[in-house]
Design a protein around this motif. Structure first.
Motif, mmCIF file in Angstrom:
data_model
loop_
_atom_site.group_PDB
_atom_site.id
_atom_site.type_symbol
_atom_site.label_atom_id
_atom_site.label_comp_id
_atom_site.label_asym_id
_atom_site.label_seq_id
_atom_site.Cartn_x
_atom_site.Cartn_y
_atom_site.Cartn_z
ATOM 1 N N ALA A 170 8.733 9.905 7.189
ATOM 2 C CA ALA A 170 8.988 8.472 7.008
ATOM 3 C C ALA A 170 10.177 8.025 7.847
ATOM 4 O O ALA A 170 10.170 6.927 8.421
ATOM 5 C CB ALA A 170 9.226 8.176 5.532
ATOM 6 N N ALA A 171 11.193 8.879 7.946
ATOM 7 C CA ALA A 171 12.356 8.536 8.770
ATOM 8 C C ALA A 171 11.961 8.451 10.244
ATOM 9 O O ALA A 171 12.400 7.533 10.950
ATOM 10 C CB ALA A 171 13.451 9.574 8.564
ATOM 11 N N ARG A 172 11.150 9.394 10.698
ATOM 12 C CA ARG A 172 10.705 9.355 12.106
ATOM 13 C C ARG A 172 9.882 8.103 12.385
ATOM 14 O O ARG A 172 9.918 7.564 13.498
ATOM 15 C CB ARG A 172 9.893 10.607 12.434
ATOM 16 C CG ARG A 172 10.720 11.873 12.552
ATOM 17 C CD ARG A 172 9.925 12.990 13.184
ATOM 18 N NE ARG A 172 8.764 13.352 12.398
ATOM 19 C CZ ARG A 172 8.764 14.254 11.421
ATOM 20 N NH1 ARG A 172 9.887 14.888 11.102
ATOM 21 N NH2 ARG A 172 7.660 14.543 10.752
ATOM 22 N N ALA A 173 9.118 7.673 11.376
ATOM 23 C CA ALA A 173 8.291 6.474 11.550
ATOM 24 C C ALA A 173 9.065 5.190 11.287
ATOM 25 O O ALA A 173 8.494 4.094 11.377
ATOM 26 C CB ALA A 173 7.085 6.543 10.609
ATOM 27 N N SER A 174 10.354 5.336 10.947
ATOM 28 C CA SER A 174 11.229 4.177 10.690
ATOM 29 C C SER A 174 10.697 3.284 9.577
ATOM 30 O O SER A 174 10.728 2.043 9.687
ATOM 31 C CB SER A 174 11.434 3.363 11.980
ATOM 32 O OG SER A 174 12.023 4.154 12.989
ATOM 33 N N VAL A 175 10.197 3.902 8.494
ATOM 34 C CA VAL A 175 9.721 3.150 7.338
ATOM 35 C C VAL A 175 10.862 3.094 6.322
ATOM 36 O O VAL A 175 11.150 4.071 5.631
ATOM 37 C CB VAL A 175 8.480 3.796 6.700
ATOM 38 C CG1 VAL A 175 7.957 2.911 5.576
ATOM 39 C CG2 VAL A 175 7.400 4.029 7.745
ATOM 40 N N ASP A 176 11.528 1.961 6.244
ATOM 41 C CA ASP A 176 12.652 1.815 5.326
ATOM 42 C C ASP A 176 12.165 1.739 3.883
ATOM 43 O O ASP A 176 11.124 1.136 3.582
ATOM 44 C CB ASP A 176 13.447 0.546 5.655
ATOM 45 C CG ASP A 176 14.117 0.615 7.019
ATOM 46 O OD1 ASP A 176 14.437 1.744 7.452
ATOM 47 O OD2 ASP A 176 14.306 -0.447 7.640
ATOM 48 N N GLY A 177 12.937 2.354 2.976
ATOM 49 C CA GLY A 177 12.621 2.258 1.555
ATOM 50 C C GLY A 177 11.374 2.995 1.138
ATOM 51 O O GLY A 177 10.777 2.675 0.108
ATOM 52 N N PHE A 178 10.954 4.002 1.911
ATOM 53 C CA PHE A 178 9.733 4.743 1.604
ATOM 54 C C PHE A 178 9.969 5.574 0.339
ATOM 55 O O PHE A 178 10.839 6.437 0.298
ATOM 56 C CB PHE A 178 9.364 5.656 2.771
ATOM 57 C CG PHE A 178 7.981 6.228 2.712
ATOM 58 C CD1 PHE A 178 6.930 5.604 3.358
ATOM 59 C CD2 PHE A 178 7.714 7.402 2.007
ATOM 60 C CE1 PHE A 178 5.654 6.129 3.319
ATOM 61 C CE2 PHE A 178 6.453 7.929 1.956
ATOM 62 C CZ PHE A 178 5.408 7.293 2.616
ATOM 63 N N VAL A 220 0.838 -1.196 0.000
ATOM 64 C CA VAL A 220 0.000 0.000 0.000
ATOM 65 C C VAL A 220 0.873 1.246 0.000
ATOM 66 O O VAL A 220 1.812 1.368 0.805
ATOM 67 C CB VAL A 220 -0.940 0.024 1.229
ATOM 68 C CG1 VAL A 220 -1.698 1.343 1.309
ATOM 69 C CG2 VAL A 220 -1.913 -1.152 1.162
ATOM 70 N N HIS A 221 0.584 2.159 -0.924
ATOM 71 C CA HIS A 221 1.196 3.484 -0.945
ATOM 72 C C HIS A 221 0.072 4.507 -0.827
ATOM 73 O O HIS A 221 -1.033 4.284 -1.329
ATOM 74 C CB HIS A 221 1.982 3.713 -2.237
ATOM 75 C CG HIS A 221 3.233 2.894 -2.328
ATOM 76 N ND1 HIS A 221 4.385 3.372 -2.907
ATOM 77 C CD2 HIS A 221 3.526 1.630 -1.897
ATOM 78 C CE1 HIS A 221 5.326 2.444 -2.846
ATOM 79 N NE2 HIS A 221 4.824 1.365 -2.238
ATOM 80 N N SER A 222 0.336 5.594 -0.169
ATOM 81 C CA SER A 222 -0.699 6.613 0.027
ATOM 82 C C SER A 222 -0.807 7.512 -1.198
ATOM 83 O O SER A 222 0.180 7.800 -1.879
ATOM 84 C CB SER A 222 -0.396 7.442 1.276
ATOM 85 O OG SER A 222 0.888 8.026 1.176
ATOM 86 N N PRO A 240 15.271 3.821 -2.944
ATOM 87 C CA PRO A 240 15.069 5.260 -2.976
ATOM 88 C C PRO A 240 16.392 6.005 -3.017
ATOM 89 O O PRO A 240 17.387 5.548 -2.451
ATOM 90 C CB PRO A 240 14.309 5.563 -1.691
ATOM 91 C CG PRO A 240 14.252 4.336 -0.900
ATOM 92 C CD PRO A 240 14.824 3.213 -1.693
ATOM 93 N N ARG A 241 16.376 7.144 -3.688
ATOM 94 C CA ARG A 241 17.572 7.975 -3.770
ATOM 95 C C ARG A 241 17.582 8.981 -2.640
ATOM 96 O O ARG A 241 16.542 9.424 -2.175
ATOM 97 C CB ARG A 241 17.634 8.688 -5.128
ATOM 98 C CG ARG A 241 17.749 7.715 -6.275
ATOM 99 C CD ARG A 241 17.707 8.411 -7.617
ATOM 100 N NE ARG A 241 16.421 9.060 -7.821
ATOM 101 C CZ ARG A 241 16.258 10.365 -7.807
ATOM 102 N NH1 ARG A 241 17.251 11.157 -7.560
ATOM 103 N NH2 ARG A 241 15.070 10.879 -8.027
ATOM 104 N N ALA A 259 1.536 2.339 5.109
ATOM 105 C CA ALA A 259 1.980 2.849 3.809
ATOM 106 C C ALA A 259 3.481 2.629 3.639
ATOM 107 O O ALA A 259 4.266 2.938 4.531
ATOM 108 C CB ALA A 259 1.646 4.321 3.669
ATOM 109 N N ARG A 260 3.863 2.141 2.451
ATOM 110 C CA ARG A 260 5.270 1.900 2.139
ATOM 111 C C ARG A 260 5.848 2.950 1.199
ATOM 112 O O ARG A 260 7.016 2.902 0.830
ATOM 113 C CB ARG A 260 5.430 0.520 1.497
ATOM 114 C CG ARG A 260 4.925 -0.624 2.355
ATOM 115 C CD ARG A 260 5.699 -0.766 3.626
ATOM 116 N NE ARG A 260 7.138 -0.930 3.368
ATOM 117 C CZ ARG A 260 8.070 -0.939 4.308
ATOM 118 N NH1 ARG A 260 7.731 -0.764 5.579
ATOM 119 N NH2 ARG A 260 9.346 -1.102 3.989
#
Length: 420
Positions: A280-288, A101-103, A418-419, A158-159
């Motif tokens: 996304a970094a604060r939520a620790s979602v890798d590869g967002f 899932v992506h938002s 991700p870049r 969300a990824r």
């Protein structure tokens, strides 16, 4: 090619069969609306309803009261789905069915915001306000959109995120009961009617040496033939449109207007993408991943705002490019993005709802053509709105694409990194 389909939460909430039905299409991903504009949508397969009327722009999750405390501009919650967190409920069900899932976040398209705060919207050269189009040059609007993007994009489950209308919105709206088709505008006239002449933008033009009265006079003079029934010259696609604008306004004034608008759009785009990445970094979602809905002609505005390809890919992980129309239109939209940084995504957005002008029966061929032009992913609009025959055609096309790719499953390819 990795394939995703757009979806609304109300297509899933209350329909326990929806996730499996979508997974069976051969999708890798669902791009699920988290913040969306007003709409009336058909739900042809839902067990409990057929029409959902989203009366105003809204977030489809519970907004954080602390984030918005004391702020004049804030998101509007929805109340037409009997669920406190429609996005979250749908995301969990889709993830359980094996779909990533992506938002899907709509930004500078908000009729409710414009109606409540009319001083903050785009105002054309005649003084008419566009309540559906917040003026992104205004600091208050930009701050609101940045905060909204950070919250709406990085929802639990969300990824990645895809950002719609992250730039200038203008005349075109797809408004309910729209009555502006009596005079054919074309791309040039639509651009001229989308130029903002609010006090902030007029001050911006003045900084670049363009007098307010001179601008108004030039644009009105350029539009007079349209109101008399003549078409403005805009042959030659996107490049032809801009050449006609320069001819009508003069290269100097046209360049000054565009420079101001490009600056405002660039500031918004960078701030929004930066805020989403930080969230996304604060939520620790890798590869967002963060993708922009974009058109390669910088002067265009709307759901897919114009941006120079290099500028878009300098800050985002990729773009979602509108590819409706014939092969020539698809080539014009995709070719400018062919030269891109390693790892950047270019997703071709194809309509698969036949009743909305889509060509689901041509999906395999259209996807192959898009791939030959440099697209490495597909976006399908729209899995919830599509009729049964549309979905049968989509399932068959994705199977054919899978076979032609040597048996690789749509969702089995390695995720692009991700870049920074």
């Amino acid at each position: 090619m990795r394939t995703a389909a757009f979806l609304y939460p109300w297509d899933v909430v209350g329909d326990p069969d929806a996730p499996a039905r979508l997974a069976e299409l051969g999708l890798a991903q669902v791009t699920l609306a988290a913040a969306y504009h007003s709409t009336r949508a058909l739900t042809p397969r839902h067990p409990h309803h057929r029409i959902v009327t989203a009366r105003h722009s809204a977030v489809l999750y519970p907004p954080d009261p602390d984030r918005w405390a004391g702020r004049r501009l804030r998101p509007y919650p929805q109340d037409w789905i009997a669920d406190p967190d429609p996005f979250g409920t749908a995301a969990r069900a889709l993830t359980a069915a094996g779909l990533e899932v992506h938002s899907w976040v709509v930004l500078a398209h908000n009729s409710r915001l414009g109606a409540d705060h009319p001083a903050l919207v785009v105002r054309n050269v005649y003084g008419d306000r566009y309540p559906w189009a917040p003026c992104i040059a205004r600091p208050e609007v930009r701050d609101h959109l940045v905060r909204l993007a950070a919250e709406a994009a990085v929802r639990p489950g969300a990824r990645g995120a895809e950002l719609e209308s992250c730039g200038w919105y203008g005349l075109a709206h797809l408004h309910g009961h729209d009555k502006i088709g009596g005079v054919g505008l074309g791309g040039v006239a639509e651009y001229l009617m989308s130029l903002c002449c609010c006090p902030v933008c007029l001050a911006g033009y003045a900084e670049l040496g363009l007098d307010e009265s001179e601008l108004r006079a030039r644009v009105r003079r350029a539009l007079e033939p349209v109101w008399a029934g003549a078409a403005l010259p805009d042959a030659g696609g996107r490049a032809g449109e801009w050449a006609a604008v320069e001819e009508l306004l003069g290269p100097g004034p046209a360049g000054a207007v565009r420079a101001w608008r490009d600056r405002a759009a660039d500031e918004l785009r960078r701030a929004v993408v930066g805020a989403v990445r930080a969230a996304a970094a604060r939520a620790s979602v890798d590869g967002f991943r963060v993708l922009l809905h974009a058109d390669p002609a910088p002067h265009r505005c709307g759901a897919n705002p114009g941006v120079a390809p290099a500028a878009a890919l300098a800050c985002a992980d990729g773009v979602v490019v509108p590819c409706t129309g014939d092969a020539a239109a698809r080539a014009e939209a995709l070719r400018p993005f062919a030269e891109r940084p390693a790892g950047a995504t270019v997703a071709a957005n194809l309509t698969v709802v036949a009743g909305m002008g889509g060509r689901p029966d041509r999906l395999a061929a259209d996807a192959a053509h898009a791939a030959s032009l440099g697209a490495d992913e597909l976006r399908l609009y729209h899995a919830g709105l599509a009729g049964p025959a549309d979905l049968v055609a989509v399932r068959g096309a994705l199977r054919a694409l899978n076979r032609s790719a040597g048996g690789r499953a749509q969702g089995s390819g390695a995720e692009p990194a991700p870049r920074a």
